[in-house]
Scaffold this motif. Structure first.
Motif, PDB file in Angstrom:
ATOM      1  N   LEU A   1       1.139  40.136  -1.502  1.00 38.38           N
ATOM      2  CA  LEU A   1       1.119  38.620  -1.862  1.00 38.38           C
ATOM      3  C   LEU A   1       1.630  38.378  -3.234  1.00 38.38           C
ATOM      4  O   LEU A   1       2.005  37.092  -3.730  1.00 38.38           O
ATOM      5  CB  LEU A   1      -0.521  38.207  -1.807  1.00 38.38           C
ATOM      6  CG  LEU A   1      -0.988  37.975  -0.599  1.00 38.38           C
ATOM      7  CD1 LEU A   1      -2.625  37.844  -0.635  1.00 38.38           C
ATOM      8  CD2 LEU A   1      -0.299  36.908   0.299  1.00 38.38           C
TER       9      LEU A   1
ATOM     10  N   GLN B   1       1.327  29.302   5.030  1.00 31.53           N
ATOM     11  CA  GLN B   1       2.370  29.602   3.779  1.00 31.53           C
ATOM     12  C   GLN B   1       2.938  31.002   4.018  1.00 31.53           C
ATOM     13  O   GLN B   1       4.069  31.324   3.702  1.00 31.53           O
ATOM     14  CB  GLN B   1       1.578  29.456   2.415  1.00 31.53           C
ATOM     15  CG  GLN B   1       1.297  28.047   1.930  1.00 31.53           C
ATOM     16  CD  GLN B   1       0.283  28.332   0.913  1.00 31.53           C
ATOM     17  OE1 GLN B   1      -0.536  28.905   0.827  1.00 31.53           O
ATOM     18  NE2 GLN B   1       0.485  27.486  -0.199  1.00 31.53           N
ATOM     19  N   ARG B   2       2.190  31.920   4.224  1.00 29.37           N
ATOM     20  CA  ARG B   2       2.471  33.315   4.501  1.00 29.37           C
ATOM     21  C   ARG B   2       1.660  33.795   5.710  1.00 29.37           C
ATOM     22  O   ARG B   2       0.508  33.356   5.969  1.00 29.37           O
ATOM     23  CB  ARG B   2       2.348  34.123   3.408  1.00 29.37           C
ATOM     24  CG  ARG B   2       3.139  33.934   2.259  1.00 29.37           C
ATOM     25  CD  ARG B   2       3.007  35.053   1.147  1.00 29.37           C
ATOM     26  NE  ARG B   2       3.889  34.929  -0.056  1.00 29.37           N
ATOM     27  CZ  ARG B   2       4.380  36.056  -0.645  1.00 29.37           C
ATOM     28  NH1 ARG B   2       3.937  37.297  -0.469  1.00 29.37           N
ATOM     29  NH2 ARG B   2       5.038  35.834  -1.799  1.00 29.37           N
TER      30      ARG B   2
ATOM     31  N   VAL C   1      -2.339  31.161   3.277  1.00 33.68           N
ATOM     32  CA  VAL C   1      -1.966  32.405   3.781  1.00 33.68           C
ATOM     33  C   VAL C   1      -2.911  32.558   5.020  1.00 33.68           C
ATOM     34  O   VAL C   1      -4.069  32.383   4.946  1.00 33.68           O
ATOM     35  CB  VAL C   1      -1.935  33.434   2.816  1.00 33.68           C
ATOM     36  CG1 VAL C   1      -1.624  34.801   3.553  1.00 33.68           C
ATOM     37  CG2 VAL C   1      -0.887  33.194   1.525  1.00 33.68           C
TER      38      VAL C   1
END
Length: 226
Positions: free
Chosen positions: A224, A76-77, A53
């Motif tokens: 998250l 991923q994010r 992330v």
């Protein structure tokens, strides 16, 4: 991976990073390399951080956005804090490049600490009162050549605007702004319309990692876990 903004080092994320780690998240703050162009710098952050992330503040957010678009397998994010996709108008970019060149020459002529005192005196950073000792400590983190390189290589006038690529984002994206930062709150609204990201507003102004590190960490951590 936590990425700082202009004139900052990884330590700008120290309090927020500690809060995220206390909540069970594995966090690393990265220093931004300043010896290459905007795209190469964004890719270098991905090389350093690997698949993760990525959360970037201001300049760091612009770099993380470029990384997410160019190398989505790495991100991923994506969390963008008080960040923008750049300036879409060519005349505005040219004006910003000229302004940043003036600032680069100023820091080269006067040194980092006098430059930094003037930079932090802007209304944008009114929520980050710093003592003389804190300003001096922050100034020691960079040389004048490094600050000048950031201005010339990583400014919004130098980067290619990314507005027309926001629809390419496929990973979850959070756009974070302070409630009193009207400029970037409006930018985040425009970005959300282009990519369907989650909007997060917290109390504070522009420099949220320094103004509201605990609230910022809590907001990121809650997102998250969704």
């Amino acid at each position: 991976m936590l990425v700082p903004g202009f004139t900052q080092s990884a330590s700008a994320w120290s309090v927020a990073g500690a809060a995220l780690r206390a909540a069970g998240h594995d966090c690393v703050a990265l220093d931004v390399p300043v010896d290459r162009d905007f795209v190469a710098t964004a890719h270098a952050l991905g090389d350093a951080g690997g698949r993760a992330v990525y959360a970037g503040y201001s300049m760091g957010g612009r770099l993380c956005l470029r990384l997410a678009l160019d190398r989505p397998e790495v991100v991923q994010r994506l969390v963008l804090v008080s960040a923008s996709p750049g300036l879409s108008d060519a005349a505005e970019r040219a004006a910003r490049r000229a302004s940043d060149e003036d600032l680069a020459r100023d820091v080269e002529a006067r040194g980092v600490e006098p430059f930094l005192r003037d930079w932090l005196a802007q209304p944008l950073f009114a929520g980050v009162p710093m003592t003389d000792e804190e300003v001096a400590a922050r100034a020691r983190a960079h040389t004048a050549a490094q600050i000048a390189a950031m201005l010339r290589n990583l400014g919004t006038g130098t980067q290619a605007p990314l507005w027309d690529r926001l629809g390419e984002l496929r990973m979850p994206v959070a756009l974070v702004s302070g409630r009193t930062d009207s400029k970037f709150d409006a930018i985040n609204d425009e970005m959300q319309a282009e990519c369907g990201a989650t909007r997060i507003r917290i109390d504070g102004g522009h420099a949220l990692p320094l103004e509201q590190p605990h609230a910022l960490a809590a907001a990121i951590g809650e997102w998250l876990t969704r």
